[in-house]
Design an enzyme around this catalytic site. Structure first.
Site, PDB file in Angstrom:
ATOM      1  N   SER A 332      -6.682 -12.265  17.120  1.00 41.24           N
ATOM      2  CA  SER A 332      -6.875 -12.101  18.742  1.00 41.24           C
ATOM      3  C   SER A 332      -7.621 -11.870  19.188  1.00 41.24           C
ATOM      4  CB  SER A 332      -5.639 -10.588  18.505  1.00 41.24           C
ATOM      5  OG  SER A 332      -6.870  -9.414  18.353  1.00 41.24           O
ATOM      6  N   CYS A 333      -7.260 -12.134  20.729  1.00 41.68           N
ATOM      7  CA  CYS A 333      -8.996 -12.495  21.483  1.00 41.68           C
ATOM      8  C   CYS A 333      -9.210 -10.918  21.950  1.00 41.68           C
ATOM      9  CB  CYS A 333      -8.379 -12.702  23.196  1.00 41.68           C
ATOM     10  SG  CYS A 333      -7.765 -14.699  22.693  1.00 41.68           S
ATOM     11  N   ASP A 334      -8.622  -9.801  21.116  1.00 39.46           N
ATOM     12  CA  ASP A 334      -9.728  -9.040  21.728  1.00 39.46           C
ATOM     13  C   ASP A 334     -10.652  -8.552  20.579  1.00 39.46           C
ATOM     14  OD1 ASP A 334      -9.943  -5.179  21.361  1.00 39.46           O
ATOM     15  OD2 ASP A 334      -7.592  -5.039  22.331  1.00 39.46           O
TER      16      ASP A 334
END
Ligand SMILES: *Cc1c(COP(=O)(O)O)cnc(C)c1O
Length: 384
Positions: A332-334
């Site tokens: 994910s982009c987190d």
């Protein structure tokens, strides 16, 4: 059972060629990420728990892994359950588990959940505050109540103190309020912290429970239940006491409890943790400020949540060779989606390679979401 499943399990158990699990995964066209669950192992864990502590009835904490195939094996082995919500209750009722054998061990319960559980026949409810006592009694005056007391969580890799458990002065007040309300206060429970590697915690917990039993008897209650909670560890990267060591300490601590006191435990992680492997693939690599980053198709939000508090799991790769410290991250982009840092991994690990996290049966898929559009691991449960 199907022969594919047998060869996959054997491959994981190290029988066969160099990296047999990868060959098996490929041969069987298995998708990643997936959690491969050995149900026979779950069965043997349940048996070892029961045989090492014959006086103690296990109630599986289903939040660790509520997969129906796991629940079914545990039911067959005579294991009972503790729940935190009515969705968990409904899953068990659908499997014909008798409601009166289910313990509602979440210290804070929505009013409507208590009503629902009572109506379905759940008898036992935990509490650790006067507020919750009042709430339970207001909807179900005849509820059998057990008091969660705070206990030492020293040496637990995932401590739980601070969120739950009444302290000594609070215990006094709760017992008095229970007396005033004519409530059915009948038991004591504690939780030593998850992945507890300190033998002493159970002993201390039981001794404290005896003190609370005395307080209860002094005011006219008749305690009939000791619930020693969960916390039983599985082998990850640090050494753990064996179930034999732990049971020796617990069995001796409970030996002088009167026969009238029924003793139960709530193992979660122990029953499922080392039954399963998480298979994943490298989806990308990068070098940032001189550090090698490996990105996988599963991460913190997709099954590896426990790594955010520093828990480490053993990671196998399909390739060997010279190793360098790597940072392993999820898809994910987190920025929180980092699984581990300074993990020694092969220099030549590359996009498309398979990796496998060992002993991922507990608190993995149960936590997983499809955050950011990446799928949760598929659970594939096998037995022979
Ligand atoms: C989570 C939980 C358990 C199980 O803990 P493990 O460390 O997985 O054994 C037991 N009892 C209660 C009340 C819990 O919340």
């Amino acid at each position: 059972m199907n022969p594919d499943a047998i060869s996959l399990l054997d491959a994981f158990n190290g029988k066969g060629a160099n990296s047999p699990w990868v060959d098996e995964i490929l041969k069987q066209h298995r998708n990643t990420p997936s959690l491969i669950v050995d149900l026979d192992h779950v069965r043997s864990k349940a048996r070892s728990f029961v045989s090492s502590m014959p006086r103690i009835q296990p109630h599986y904490a289903m939040k660790a892994n509520p997969h129906p195939e796991i629940l079914k094996v545990l039911i067959e082995e005579g294991v009972r359950f503790e729940i935190a919500s009515i969705a968990e209750l409904d899953m068990l009722l659908a499997l014909n588990v008798p409601a009166r054998e289910i313990f509602y061990s979440n210290p804070i319960k929505p009013l409507q959940y208590i009503e629902y559980a009572a109506q379905k026949g759940v008898e036992w409810y935990v509490l650790d505050s006067i507020d919750e006592l009042d709430k339970i009694v207001s909807v179900y005056p005849a509820a059998k109540l057990y008091l969660r007391v705070e206990t030492q969580n020293l040496g637990a890799d995932w401590p739980l103190t601070g969120k739950f458990g009444a302290t000594l002065p609070e215990i006094h007040q709760i017992i008095e309020e229970a007396k005033k309300l004519n409530a059915n206060l009948s038991g004591v429970t504690f939780h030593v912290g998850s992945q507890c590697r300190n033998l002493e915690n159970w002993h201390i917990g039981v001794e404290n429970a005896k003190i609370v039993f005395n307080m209860m008897t002094d005011i006219g209650f008749e305690p009939v239940l000791l619930d020693i909670g969960g916390g039983f560890p599985v082998q990850y990267t640090k050494p753990i006491p064996t179930i034999e060591d732990i049971s020796e300490s617990i069995n001796s601590a409970i030996a002088d409890l009167p026969e009238s006191i029924q003793v139960i435990a709530e193992p979660g992680r122990f029953m499922v943790g080392d039954s399963s492997h998480m298979v994943s693939r490298v989806i990308g690599t990068a070098t940032r400020h001189g550090t090698r980053w490996i990105y996988l198709d599963t991460g913190v939000f997709h099954g590896l949540m426990e790594t955010v508090e520093g828990m480490r799991f053993e990671l196998f790769t399909e390739t060997g060779g010279a190793k360098i410290p790597c940072t392993v991250a999820g898809p994910s982009c987190d920025s929180m989606d980092v699984i581990m840092r300074d993990e020694m991994l092969p220099i030549n690990l590359q996009e498309g390679d398979y990796v496998c996290f060992q002993n991922m049966g507990a608190y993995s898929t149960a936590y997983a979401s499809d955050f950011n559009g990446f799928p949760k691991p598929e659970v594939i449960a096998f037995s022979r």
